[in-house]
Write a protein that holds these residues in place. Sequence first.
Motif, PDB file in Angstrom:
ATOM      1  N   GLU A  65      17.994 -15.757 -29.282  1.00  0.00           N
ATOM      2  CA  GLU A  65      18.985 -15.476 -28.243  1.00  0.00           C
ATOM      3  C   GLU A  65      18.761 -14.091 -27.653  1.00  0.00           C
ATOM      4  O   GLU A  65      18.613 -13.107 -28.372  1.00  0.00           O
ATOM      5  CB  GLU A  65      20.392 -15.564 -28.840  1.00  0.00           C
ATOM      6  CG  GLU A  65      21.498 -15.336 -27.817  1.00  0.00           C
ATOM      7  CD  GLU A  65      22.868 -15.401 -28.454  1.00  0.00           C
ATOM      8  OE1 GLU A  65      23.854 -15.209 -27.711  1.00  0.00           O
ATOM      9  OE2 GLU A  65      22.956 -15.622 -29.688  1.00  0.00           O
ATOM     10  N   ILE A  66      18.743 -14.028 -26.324  1.00  0.00           N
ATOM     11  CA  ILE A  66      18.570 -12.773 -25.590  1.00  0.00           C
ATOM     12  C   ILE A  66      19.945 -12.223 -25.228  1.00  0.00           C
ATOM     13  O   ILE A  66      20.762 -12.937 -24.628  1.00  0.00           O
ATOM     14  CB  ILE A  66      17.751 -12.980 -24.296  1.00  0.00           C
ATOM     15  CG1 ILE A  66      16.461 -13.746 -24.585  1.00  0.00           C
ATOM     16  CG2 ILE A  66      17.474 -11.644 -23.619  1.00  0.00           C
ATOM     17  CD1 ILE A  66      15.475 -13.038 -25.449  1.00  0.00           C
ATOM     18  N   ALA A  67      20.209 -10.983 -25.581  1.00  0.00           N
ATOM     19  CA  ALA A  67      21.503 -10.380 -25.276  1.00  0.00           C
ATOM     20  C   ALA A  67      21.663 -10.168 -23.775  1.00  0.00           C
ATOM     21  O   ALA A  67      20.687  -9.936 -23.054  1.00  0.00           O
ATOM     22  CB  ALA A  67      21.643  -9.052 -26.007  1.00  0.00           C
ATOM     23  N   GLU A  68      22.889 -10.269 -23.308  1.00  0.00           N
ATOM     24  CA  GLU A  68      23.154 -10.011 -21.893  1.00  0.00           C
ATOM     25  C   GLU A  68      22.943  -8.544 -21.560  1.00  0.00           C
ATOM     26  O   GLU A  68      22.413  -8.200 -20.501  1.00  0.00           O
ATOM     27  CB  GLU A  68      24.584 -10.443 -21.535  1.00  0.00           C
ATOM     28  CG  GLU A  68      24.790 -11.949 -21.503  1.00  0.00           C
ATOM     29  CD  GLU A  68      26.136 -12.330 -20.939  1.00  0.00           C
ATOM     30  OE1 GLU A  68      26.780 -11.477 -20.286  1.00  0.00           O
ATOM     31  OE2 GLU A  68      26.562 -13.477 -21.148  1.00  0.00           O
ATOM     32  N   GLU A  69      23.394  -7.674 -22.443  1.00  0.00           N
ATOM     33  CA  GLU A  69      23.217  -6.238 -22.232  1.00  0.00           C
ATOM     34  C   GLU A  69      21.829  -5.817 -22.716  1.00  0.00           C
ATOM     35  O   GLU A  69      21.465  -6.059 -23.863  1.00  0.00           O
ATOM     36  CB  GLU A  69      24.294  -5.456 -22.989  1.00  0.00           C
ATOM     37  CG  GLU A  69      25.705  -5.680 -22.462  1.00  0.00           C
ATOM     38  CD  GLU A  69      25.887  -5.159 -21.045  1.00  0.00           C
ATOM     39  OE1 GLU A  69      25.293  -4.103 -20.728  1.00  0.00           O
ATOM     40  OE2 GLU A  69      26.592  -5.811 -20.256  1.00  0.00           O
ATOM     41  N   GLN A  70      21.073  -5.192 -21.823  1.00  0.00           N
ATOM     42  CA  GLN A  70      19.714  -4.742 -22.130  1.00  0.00           C
ATOM     43  C   GLN A  70      19.595  -3.255 -21.757  1.00  0.00           C
ATOM     44  O   GLN A  70      19.175  -2.906 -20.656  1.00  0.00           O
ATOM     45  CB  GLN A  70      18.685  -5.581 -21.376  1.00  0.00           C
ATOM     46  CG  GLN A  70      18.627  -7.032 -21.800  1.00  0.00           C
ATOM     47  CD  GLN A  70      18.062  -7.192 -23.208  1.00  0.00           C
ATOM     48  OE1 GLN A  70      17.323  -6.345 -23.703  1.00  0.00           O
ATOM     49  NE2 GLN A  70      18.403  -8.304 -23.863  1.00  0.00           N
ATOM     50  N   PRO A  71      19.932  -2.371 -22.681  1.00  0.00           N
ATOM     51  CA  PRO A  71      19.978  -0.944 -22.347  1.00  0.00           C
ATOM     52  C   PRO A  71      18.618  -0.262 -22.249  1.00  0.00           C
ATOM     53  O   PRO A  71      18.540   0.860 -21.744  1.00  0.00           O
ATOM     54  CB  PRO A  71      20.785  -0.348 -23.503  1.00  0.00           C
ATOM     55  CG  PRO A  71      20.531  -1.268 -24.648  1.00  0.00           C
ATOM     56  CD  PRO A  71      20.428  -2.634 -24.046  1.00  0.00           C
ATOM     57  N   TYR A  72      17.537  -0.926 -22.725  1.00  0.00           N
ATOM     58  CA  TYR A  72      16.258  -0.227 -22.817  1.00  0.00           C
ATOM     59  C   TYR A  72      15.188  -0.710 -21.847  1.00  0.00           C
ATOM     60  O   TYR A  72      14.528   0.102 -21.201  1.00  0.00           O
ATOM     61  CB  TYR A  72      15.696  -0.358 -24.245  1.00  0.00           C
ATOM     62  CG  TYR A  72      16.663  -0.005 -25.329  1.00  0.00           C
ATOM     63  CD1 TYR A  72      17.194   1.279 -25.432  1.00  0.00           C
ATOM     64  CD2 TYR A  72      17.058  -0.963 -26.271  1.00  0.00           C
ATOM     65  CE1 TYR A  72      18.085   1.602 -26.446  1.00  0.00           C
ATOM     66  CE2 TYR A  72      17.942  -0.643 -27.290  1.00  0.00           C
ATOM     67  CZ  TYR A  72      18.459   0.631 -27.369  1.00  0.00           C
ATOM     68  OH  TYR A  72      19.345   0.942 -28.364  1.00  0.00           O
TER      69      TYR A  72
END
Length: 217
Positions: A92-99
């Motif tokens: 699962e890929i998170a919705e939030e991608q800070p990097y």
Amino acid sequence: MTLHADLFFSFRSPYSYLAIGRYRAMAAEYDITIALRTVLPIAIRDPGILFTGNPNVGRYIFIDAARSAQMLGIPYRWPRPDPVVQNLATREIAEEQPYIHWLCRMGQAAERRGRGLAFADEVSKIIWDGSTDDWYLEDHMYPACERAGLDFCELDGEAQHDAEALDAEIAANQAALEAAGHWGVPTLVFEGEPFFGQDRIAMAKWRMEQKGLEKRG
């Protein structure tokens, strides 16, 4: 005669990390310019195809990247944190991608200054070599940029304030990779011919030598 090639690269790709230092060394030793063409990882640009099909694909990549690094004598550990926030067990890929978007924009901003290869090499080291669990902090990113001949604050500011234009350049890189006949990274494209993988560097150099590659004077 100076030759030119494009290197399609992802900050989340272990094979890109294993290739970048050797391509940087090649560009330093030989009369060739290699442009960094940053692309988003497959997990972000097309998550529907990531690790689809045989479940052994992901496991194989983990095993092969680690042993390839060991064979090459390159320090290696899966990044902490992962540049892509993802549950590797469930995929699962998170919705939030800070990097990852920030990293790609920084890489593209570095290439605007003709220092993309150096930036990717120095930053990939702090991401992948196991020396830190917080590579994204300024304490690590600033000296990495400095070693690449760049100013972290300048790149960071550009990544924030010119994000839309940088994202368009990154999308154009992806389109150029597909037009060259490949989809994965690292792929070096020389005179329209793609060389995919960290294990194709010698072959790419062989082709360049056929086209007149020479050491710098």
